[in-house]
Scaffold this motif. Structure first.
Motif, PDB file in Angstrom:
ATOM      1  N   LEU A  77       1.413  -7.175   5.104  1.00 36.58           N
ATOM      2  CA  LEU A  77       1.543  -5.862   5.731  1.00 36.58           C
ATOM      3  C   LEU A  77       2.988  -5.486   6.012  1.00 36.58           C
ATOM      4  O   LEU A  77       3.395  -4.346   5.785  1.00 36.58           O
ATOM      5  N   TYR A  78       3.763  -6.423   6.508  1.00 36.96           N
ATOM      6  CA  TYR A  78       5.116  -6.069   6.933  1.00 36.96           C
ATOM      7  C   TYR A  78       6.192  -6.406   5.910  1.00 36.96           C
ATOM      8  O   TYR A  78       7.014  -5.565   5.576  1.00 36.96           O
ATOM      9  N   PHE A  79       6.195  -7.628   5.414  1.00 38.27           N
ATOM     10  CA  PHE A  79       7.283  -8.027   4.531  1.00 38.27           C
ATOM     11  C   PHE A  79       7.109  -7.484   3.115  1.00 38.27           C
ATOM     12  O   PHE A  79       8.085  -7.352   2.387  1.00 38.27           O
ATOM     13  N   MET A  80       5.871  -7.195   2.729  1.00 43.00           N
ATOM     14  CA  MET A  80       5.642  -6.586   1.414  1.00 43.00           C
ATOM     15  C   MET A  80       5.397  -5.086   1.543  1.00 43.00           C
ATOM     16  O   MET A  80       5.051  -4.422   0.579  1.00 43.00           O
ATOM     17  N   HIS A  81       5.518  -4.555   2.757  1.00 40.35           N
ATOM     18  CA  HIS A  81       5.475  -3.119   3.057  1.00 40.35           C
ATOM     19  C   HIS A  81       4.149  -2.460   2.713  1.00 40.35           C
ATOM     20  O   HIS A  81       4.095  -1.253   2.500  1.00 40.35           O
ATOM     21  N   LEU A  82       3.057  -3.211   2.670  1.00 42.33           N
ATOM     22  CA  LEU A  82       1.763  -2.610   2.370  1.00 42.33           C
ATOM     23  C   LEU A  82       1.307  -1.686   3.490  1.00 42.33           C
ATOM     24  O   LEU A  82       0.598  -0.718   3.251  1.00 42.33           O
ATOM     25  N   LYS A  83       1.747  -1.954   4.689  1.00 45.90           N
ATOM     26  CA  LYS A  83       1.366  -1.115   5.823  1.00 45.90           C
ATOM     27  C   LYS A  83       1.912   0.305   5.685  1.00 45.90           C
ATOM     28  O   LYS A  83       1.339   1.255   6.201  1.00 45.90           O
ATOM     29  N   PHE A  84       2.982   0.459   4.968  1.00 43.37           N
ATOM     30  CA  PHE A  84       3.638   1.753   4.865  1.00 43.37           C
ATOM     31  C   PHE A  84       3.301   2.482   3.565  1.00 43.37           C
ATOM     32  O   PHE A  84       3.772   3.580   3.344  1.00 43.37           O
ATOM     33  N   ASP A  85       2.493   1.844   2.725  1.00 47.20           N
ATOM     34  CA  ASP A  85       2.060   2.462   1.474  1.00 47.20           C
ATOM     35  C   ASP A  85       0.773   3.246   1.709  1.00 47.20           C
ATOM     36  O   ASP A  85       0.151   3.127   2.769  1.00 47.20           O
ATOM     37  N   PRO A  86       0.363   4.036   0.724  1.00 48.26           N
ATOM     38  CA  PRO A  86      -0.910   4.751   0.869  1.00 48.26           C
ATOM     39  C   PRO A  86      -2.072   3.775   1.103  1.00 48.26           C
ATOM     40  O   PRO A  86      -2.078   2.650   0.609  1.00 48.26           O
TER      41      PRO A  86
END
Length: 117
Positions: A77-86
């Motif tokens: 979620l955080y280090f691969m930025h999935l939380k900020f993706d659609p």
């Protein structure tokens, strides 16, 4: 042209600052400490004979799988930025993660029997 597309993508969602990443790292470290404590919990029964801590040994694999899943989720979620993706990417990721986990459990049950759980 490419620089403009990159700039527009960065404007869509702002990445969190260092404070968020440090907080996530601290949470991951605390979960690791809990895992180490759980690992040594059955061995503490020699020091605490009134408590039947040896009975926790069969639950170790389930506890480690659950804690590992939580740590994996934080990293993704955080280090691969999935939380900020659609959100559709998160749904796709979770679906394939469940499929992979089901296959792993099936192989464990197939080769080690159900006494593992």
């Amino acid at each position: 042209m490419v620089d403009q597309a990159v700039h527009e993508a960065e404007e869509q969602h702002a990445h969190p600052g260092p404070r968020v990443y440090v907080t996530v790292a601290v949470v991951l470290g605390l979960i690791t400490l809990v895992e180490v404590f759980i690992w040594y919990l059955p061995d503490m029964s020699a020091y605490l004979p009134s408590m039947n801590l040896e009975a926790t040994r069969p639950w170790l694999p389930a506890a480690f799988l659950a804690l590992s899943a939580v740590k994996f989720s934080f990293v993704v979620l955080y280090f691969m930025h999935l939380k900020f993706d659609p959100k559709v990417f998160a749904v796709i990721f979770v679906c394939y993660l469940l499929i992979a986990a089901s296959i792993a459990v099936a192989f464990i049950a197939l080769f080690h029997g159900f006494y593992f759980f």
